[in-house]
Design an enzyme around this catalytic site. Structure first.
Site, PDB file in Angstrom:
ATOM      1  N   GLU A  89       0.808   5.667   7.043  1.00  0.00           N
ATOM      2  CA  GLU A  89       0.308   6.285   5.810  1.00  0.00           C
ATOM      3  C   GLU A  89      -1.119   6.806   5.978  1.00  0.00           C
ATOM      4  OE1 GLU A  89       2.423   7.014   3.687  1.00  0.00           O
ATOM      5  OE2 GLU A  89       4.004   5.531   3.888  1.00  0.00           O
ATOM      6  N   CYS A 146      15.647  19.450   3.330  1.00  0.00           N
ATOM      7  CA  CYS A 146      15.790  19.657   1.892  1.00  0.00           C
ATOM      8  C   CYS A 146      17.275  19.509   1.541  1.00  0.00           C
ATOM      9  CB  CYS A 146      15.292  21.068   1.557  1.00  0.00           C
ATOM     10  SG  CYS A 146      15.439  21.562  -0.171  1.00  0.00           S
TER      11      CYS A 146
END
Length: 200
Positions: A89, A146
Site C-alpha cells: 500500500e 475491467c
C-alpha cells in the site's frame, strides 16, 4: 546493485499476493526480509499484510512520522543482513517515506520493493505514488481487467448507498465493498453518471 522498485496497479490486481510470494521466495532460501505496512491499514489486522486469496504475513506497522531509513538501519544492525524490504500500500506513504526508502537502497544497498495504487478514485496521483514514479529505479504495472474485458487503469469509490463518489478524502481504506477497478472509458462514464455499480 540494490534498486527501488515500484509495482503499481488499480485495486484487486493481486499486488499483496505478489508481495507475499516474493518475500516467501527470499525466506525459503534462508534470506531475511522486512515487510512494512501503514499502521492505519487494519483491514486484515494491525501489522498484517493480507491478500484477497487468503495469504497473510506479519509486517511492521509504520506511522506517518516514522523514519523508515532509521528503522531499517536499526533492524539491520540488530538482526543481521536484510535481503529485501517489501512495502504494501505505497499510496499510504508520504513523499518523505519514499525518499527514506531511496536512502535505504542507496546507502544500505538493500533492495526495496514497493506495491501500491498509482491513482485515487478521482484519477489523481497519490503523493507517494507521484514521488515513486519520479525516482524509482524500475516500475512494473500489475494488470487487472475491467468488467468489459479491457485493462483496468482506474478505480471508482462507491458510497454507502452504492453510488459512485466524486469527491471526498483521497485516502479511505477499503476493499471490494468500496472500490471497483475500471478501464478509462468506464471510469469516465462512472464519473459522469453514465455507469452504475449494478452494471457489473
Amino acid at each position: 546493485m540494490a534498486k527501488l522498485y515500484f509495482n503499481y496497479s488499480t485495486m484487486n490486481a493481486g499486488k499483496s499476493t505478489m508481495l507475499l510470494q516474493a518475500s516467501y521466495n527470499y525466506q525459503e532460501r534462508g534470506m531475511r526480509t522486512v515487510l512494512l505496512i501503514a499502521a492505519f491499514d487494519e483491514r486484515t489486522g494491525k501489522g498484517i499484510i493480507g491478500s484477497r486469496i487468503g495469504l497473510e504475513a506479519s509486517a511492521i506497522a509504520f506511522e506517518g512520522h516514522t523514519d523508515l531509513f532509521r528503522l531499517i538501519k536499526e533492524l539491520s544492525a540488530e538482526g543481521g543482513p536484510i535481503a529485501c524490504i517489501f512495502v504494501d500500500e505505497a499510496n499510504f506513504m508520504t513523499r518523505q517515506h519514499v525518499w527514506q526508502l531511496a536512502r535505504v537502497v542507496d546507502r544500505l544497498n538493500i533492495p526495496v520493493m514497493v506495491y501500491g495504487l498509482r491513482t485515487d478514485f478521482q484519477g489523481k496521483l497519490f503523493p507517494a505514488s507521484e514521488e515513486l514514479l519520479a525516482i524509482a529505479d524500475e516500475m512494473r504495472e500489475v494488470r487487472t481487467i475491467c468488467h468489459c474485458g479491457r485493462k483496468a487503469t482506474m478505480v471508482v469509490r462507491l458510497g454507502a448507498d452504492g453510488e459512485v463518489a466524486r469527491e471526498g478524502a483521497q485516502i479511505d481504506v477499503g476493499g471490494n465493498e468500496k472500490y471497483v477497478s475500471l478501464c478509462r472509458r468506464h471510469w469516465d462514464d462512472a464519473m459522469n453518471g453514465e455507469w452504475r455499480a449494478e452494471a457489473v
